[in-house]
Design an enzyme around this catalytic site. Structure first.
Site, PDB file in Angstrom:
ATOM      1  N   PHE A  91       5.016 -21.897 -11.764  1.00  0.00           N
ATOM      2  CA  PHE A  91       4.699 -20.839 -12.734  1.00  0.00           C
ATOM      3  C   PHE A  91       5.436 -19.541 -12.452  1.00  0.00           C
ATOM      4  CE2 PHE A  91       1.863 -19.387  -9.349  1.00  0.00           C
ATOM      5  CZ  PHE A  91       1.968 -18.011  -9.474  1.00  0.00           C
ATOM      6  N   LYS A 147       9.566 -30.745 -16.816  1.00  0.00           N
ATOM      7  CA  LYS A 147       8.115 -30.534 -16.904  1.00  0.00           C
ATOM      8  C   LYS A 147       7.844 -29.141 -16.332  1.00  0.00           C
ATOM      9  CE  LYS A 147       4.509 -30.480 -15.147  1.00  0.00           C
ATOM     10  NZ  LYS A 147       3.738 -29.219 -15.144  1.00  0.00           N
ATOM     11  N   GLU A 186       2.344 -25.613 -16.499  1.00  0.00           N
ATOM     12  CA  GLU A 186       1.414 -25.588 -17.635  1.00  0.00           C
ATOM     13  C   GLU A 186       0.727 -24.220 -17.766  1.00  0.00           C
ATOM     14  OE1 GLU A 186       1.251 -27.056 -14.786  1.00  0.00           O
ATOM     15  OE2 GLU A 186      -0.739 -27.814 -14.229  1.00  0.00           O
ATOM     16  N   ARG A 187       0.951 -23.334 -16.767  1.00  0.00           N
ATOM     17  CA  ARG A 187       0.270 -22.035 -16.835  1.00  0.00           C
ATOM     18  C   ARG A 187       1.037 -21.024 -17.695  1.00  0.00           C
ATOM     19  NH1 ARG A 187      -0.658 -21.559 -10.490  1.00  0.00           N
ATOM     20  NH2 ARG A 187      -1.686 -23.538 -10.162  1.00  0.00           N
ATOM     21  N   SER A 210       4.510 -25.676  -4.689  1.00  0.00           N
ATOM     22  CA  SER A 210       3.825 -25.486  -3.399  1.00  0.00           C
ATOM     23  C   SER A 210       4.126 -26.665  -2.461  1.00  0.00           C
ATOM     24  CB  SER A 210       2.321 -25.368  -3.633  1.00  0.00           C
ATOM     25  OG  SER A 210       1.849 -26.554  -4.236  1.00  0.00           O
ATOM     26  N   CYS A 252       8.487 -16.935  -3.905  1.00  0.00           N
ATOM     27  CA  CYS A 252       8.584 -17.752  -2.688  1.00  0.00           C
ATOM     28  C   CYS A 252       9.414 -17.055  -1.623  1.00  0.00           C
ATOM     29  CB  CYS A 252       9.174 -19.114  -3.008  1.00  0.00           C
ATOM     30  SG  CYS A 252      10.883 -18.994  -3.488  1.00  0.00           S
ATOM     31  N   GLU A 261       0.225 -19.494   3.058  1.00  0.00           N
ATOM     32  CA  GLU A 261       0.972 -18.678   2.092  1.00  0.00           C
ATOM     33  C   GLU A 261      -0.067 -18.043   1.174  1.00  0.00           C
ATOM     34  OE1 GLU A 261       3.056 -20.836  -1.074  1.00  0.00           O
ATOM     35  OE2 GLU A 261       4.670 -19.370  -0.945  1.00  0.00           O
TER      36      GLU A 261
HETATM   37  P1  NAD Z   1       2.301 -25.914  -7.821  1.00  0.00           P
HETATM   38  O1  NAD Z   1       2.749 -26.775  -6.703  1.00  0.00           O
HETATM   39  O2  NAD Z   1       0.857 -25.769  -8.085  1.00  0.00           O
HETATM   40  O3  NAD Z   1       2.924 -26.472  -9.209  1.00  0.00           O
HETATM   41  C1  NAD Z   1       4.306 -26.729  -9.336  1.00  0.00           C
HETATM   42  C2  NAD Z   1       4.481 -27.836 -10.370  1.00  0.00           C
HETATM   43  O4  NAD Z   1       3.856 -29.030  -9.887  1.00  0.00           O
HETATM   44  C3  NAD Z   1       3.863 -27.525 -11.723  1.00  0.00           C
HETATM   45  O5  NAD Z   1       4.745 -27.947 -12.740  1.00  0.00           O
HETATM   46  C4  NAD Z   1       2.582 -28.343 -11.718  1.00  0.00           C
HETATM   47  O6  NAD Z   1       2.193 -28.781 -12.992  1.00  0.00           O
HETATM   48  C5  NAD Z   1       2.952 -29.535 -10.852  1.00  0.00           C
HETATM   49  N1  NAD Z   1       1.790 -30.077 -10.135  1.00  0.00           N
HETATM   50  C6  NAD Z   1       0.705 -29.399  -9.702  1.00  0.00           C
HETATM   51  N2  NAD Z   1      -0.170 -30.231  -9.082  1.00  0.00           N
HETATM   52  C7  NAD Z   1       0.390 -31.459  -9.132  1.00  0.00           C
HETATM   53  C8  NAD Z   1      -0.025 -32.751  -8.641  1.00  0.00           C
HETATM   54  N3  NAD Z   1      -1.190 -32.907  -7.996  1.00  0.00           N
HETATM   55  N4  NAD Z   1       0.785 -33.792  -8.846  1.00  0.00           N
HETATM   56  C9  NAD Z   1       1.963 -33.646  -9.491  1.00  0.00           C
HETATM   57  N5  NAD Z   1       2.399 -32.446  -9.973  1.00  0.00           N
HETATM   58  C10 NAD Z   1       1.629 -31.380  -9.797  1.00  0.00           C
HETATM   59  O7  NAD Z   1       3.019 -24.499  -7.634  1.00  0.00           O
HETATM   60  P2  NAD Z   1       2.799 -23.168  -8.473  1.00  0.00           P
HETATM   61  O8  NAD Z   1       1.461 -22.602  -8.135  1.00  0.00           O
HETATM   62  O9  NAD Z   1       3.140 -23.390  -9.892  1.00  0.00           O
HETATM   63  O10 NAD Z   1       3.949 -22.250  -7.849  1.00  0.00           O
HETATM   64  C11 NAD Z   1       3.785 -21.485  -6.692  1.00  0.00           C
HETATM   65  C12 NAD Z   1       4.308 -22.206  -5.482  1.00  0.00           C
HETATM   66  O11 NAD Z   1       5.693 -22.542  -5.680  1.00  0.00           O
HETATM   67  C13 NAD Z   1       4.291 -21.356  -4.229  1.00  0.00           C
HETATM   68  O12 NAD Z   1       3.888 -22.152  -3.157  1.00  0.00           O
HETATM   69  C14 NAD Z   1       5.735 -20.909  -4.071  1.00  0.00           C
HETATM   70  O13 NAD Z   1       6.117 -20.593  -2.758  1.00  0.00           O
HETATM   71  C15 NAD Z   1       6.446 -22.116  -4.551  1.00  0.00           C
HETATM   72  N6  NAD Z   1       7.815 -21.796  -4.949  1.00  0.00           N
HETATM   73  C16 NAD Z   1       8.816 -22.202  -4.122  1.00  0.00           C
HETATM   74  C17 NAD Z   1      10.109 -21.884  -4.438  1.00  0.00           C
HETATM   75  C18 NAD Z   1      11.229 -22.307  -3.538  1.00  0.00           C
HETATM   76  O14 NAD Z   1      12.358 -22.201  -3.963  1.00  0.00           O
HETATM   77  N7  NAD Z   1      10.984 -22.799  -2.334  1.00  0.00           N
HETATM   78  C19 NAD Z   1      10.398 -21.157  -5.602  1.00  0.00           C
HETATM   79  C20 NAD Z   1       9.348 -20.789  -6.432  1.00  0.00           C
HETATM   80  C21 NAD Z   1       8.048 -21.110  -6.089  1.00  0.00           C
END
Ligand code: NAD
Length: 498
Positions: free
Chosen positions: A148, A172, A175-176, A225, A280, A382
């Protein structure tokens, strides 16, 4: 109430079942739902990508690049609309959304170099009258799953490069805050991308699992994450797919006794509290070398933080906006509570901050915590909020050990005037992206982005030169045209150059 659908085969697809509320995090209100794709819908998107692939793989790279040139223009022309969509659903202030978009556009610009990037390698006369070359062929249908916090920039880390390399894509988004992502996908179509080359499915775990388990999907890029990144990487690779899965972070800044403290404080403010700490690469721990540095740093930060302003995305005088959901706000507040309960000192407390007229928004004010130790929950996890924690150490080696021992290794920074110390630090620190007096060392588009340790699962980093490698498969061709007049005998030993 309107429902945000999918973008499949060049058309908006009406939702087919489950939906979820999308909030304006500054008001706490929801007027929109987003469709959550079923497996069948995802399969339709994959089928559209598969059908588009044969023609797209044979489209000359220069023609693919021309679409990216037009896409870049459309992104620039429609910047106000894109930033507004980001602001409405993410809450990011307009100047910050513009920065996100610009960093995304730089990846489009890099992808415009497709004819150069895909030239391959050629060797003449590797043996008598034998030439050999390597070329980079597309993989086929590839997928991306994005977080998101950068609804435009992170998809642009993936789409332009995957597509100019000749692949067809299923994305994909989060969704937020799906609207800005969907909008740029439609701009890419307007730029001339044939139907089916890019498809967007909104959804949750069901949609992601449909991508993970479909044998037609050759590769998956994930950003999100760490627990989900690890799940995606394990599942995708067990299904024989190529995978890069970028995860979470805990980014430390070392403040050395010789640092220019006023500049360090200003740069820490932006890197810790910008985008509400939902980056991140956000700096979330300041490691002060020596108590004198720590005391001076905390004094200056406390004073500077009084001037920070947070609120709605449309007011460009705000420094940062709300957190993404009420649940995330409560989680961030919970970490501040736990730091206090475990013995840390809350120096500036953002837990009870409110924005007048937006009392139901998901806001947390900038928070500064002193006397943090490595055993505290708030240090290990984090937080992903506007919270800067200070740890006091005696030496630079102690500071580096702290960073190297942490499970994450995304970004880090050192503030110093000492070149020798900076070089020692950048050489030995176990982190993928290092800043020297640079708080957010996010690589430019011609380099690649990736952390170490549990911040990245997979071998190749995102975008830049690694992006070309990730989205292509190398094929090496060895060629000889025997002369009709020369009769060749059978050779049973391994062919060598004699
Ligand atoms: P998230 O992991 O909750 O969601 C990321 C994606 O995964 C979304 O599209 C979500 O729909 C999907 N997802 C969520 N739960 C899932 C599951 N159980 N099974 C399959 N898919 C699932 O992350 P977020 O809250 O949207 O984003 C924040 C996180 O992303 C933070 O931890 C941040 O550090 C990380 N991030 C990392 C980078 C990097 O380059 N390393 C860059 C941006 C964000």
């Amino acid at each position: 109430m309107s429902v945000i659908g999918h973008w499949i085969n060049g058309e908006t697809l009406t939702p087919d079942g489950r939906t979820q509320a999308v909030f304006n995090p500054a008001t706490g209100e929801s007027n929109t739902q987003v469709a959550l794709a079923s497996t069948v819908t995802v399969q339709a998107a994959i089928a559209a990508a598969e059908a588009a692939f044969p023609a797209w793989r044979d489209t000359p790279p220069a023609r693919r690049a021309r679409i990216m040139f037009r896409f870049k223009e459309l992104l620039e022309q429609n910047a106000p609309r894109i930033c507004e969509l980001i602001g409405q659903e993410h809450g990011k202030i307009s100047h910050d959304a513009a920065g996100e978009l610009q960093r995304g556009i730089e990846n489009v610009e890099y992808a415009c170099g497709a004819p150069e990037l895909l030239k391959g390698e050629h060797s003449r006369n590797v043996g008598p009258n034998i030439d050999s070359w390597s070329e980079f062929q597309p993989l086929g249908v590839v997928a991306g799953v994005t977080p998101f916090n950068f609804p435009v920039m992170v998809p642009l880390w993936m789409l332009p490069m995957a597509i100019v390399c000749g692949n067809c894509f299923v994305l994909k988004p989060s969704e937020r805050d799906p609207s800005s992502t969907l909008y740029i996908a439609q701009l890419l179509h307007e730029a001339g991308l044939p139907a089916g080359v890019l498809n967007v499915v909104n959804g949750d775990k069901e949609a992601v699992d449909a991508l993970l388990f479909d044998p037609r999907v050759q590769a998956i890029s994930f950003v999100g994450s760490t627990p989900i990144a690890e799940y995606i990487y394990r599942t995708a690779t067990s299904q024989g797919k190529r995978c890069q899965a970028l995860g979470g972070a805990k980014n430390h800044a070392i403040v050395m006794p010789d640092a220019d403290l006023d500049n360090a404080v200003n740069s820490l403010l932006g890197a810790s509290f910008g985008s509400s700490g939902e980056r991140c690469m956000a700096l979330s721990v300041a490691v002060a070398v020596g108590d004198a540095v720590a005391d001076a740093l905390i004094g200056k930060l406390t004073e500077a933080m009084q001037g920070l302003k947070f609120g709605v995305h449309t007011d460009a005088s705000n420094d940062f906006g709300p957190l993404i959901t009420a649940a995330h706000r409560d989680k961030v507040v919970g970490f501040i509570d736990s730091a206090e309960a475990q013995g840390a000192r809350i120096v500036v407390d953002g837990r009870h901050a409110r924005v007048a007229g937006h009392e139901d928004g998901f806001f947390v004010g900038a928070t500064l915590i002193d006397a943090v130790t490595s055993s505290m929950d708030s240090y290990k996890a984090e937080i992903f909020g506007p919270v800067l924690q200070v740890i006091r150490v005696a030496t630079m080696d102690e500071a580096m050990k702290l960073i190297n021992d942490h499970e994450y290794g995304n970004g880090t920074c050192i503030y110093t005037r000492d070149g020798e110390a900076a070089r020692y630090f950048s050489d030995r620190i176990q982190v993928g992206m290092v800043g020297i007096n640079v708080p957010l060392p996010v690589p430019v588009a011609s380099h690649s982005f990736g952390g170490w340790k549990r911040s990245l699962f997979g071998d190749l980093h995102a975008y830049g030169p690694d992006g070309v490698r990730f989205y292509t498969r190398r094929k090496t061709i060895t060629q000889r045209w025997p002369s009709a007049n020369v009769r060749e005998g059978a050779e049973f030993s391994m062919p060598t150059l004699k």
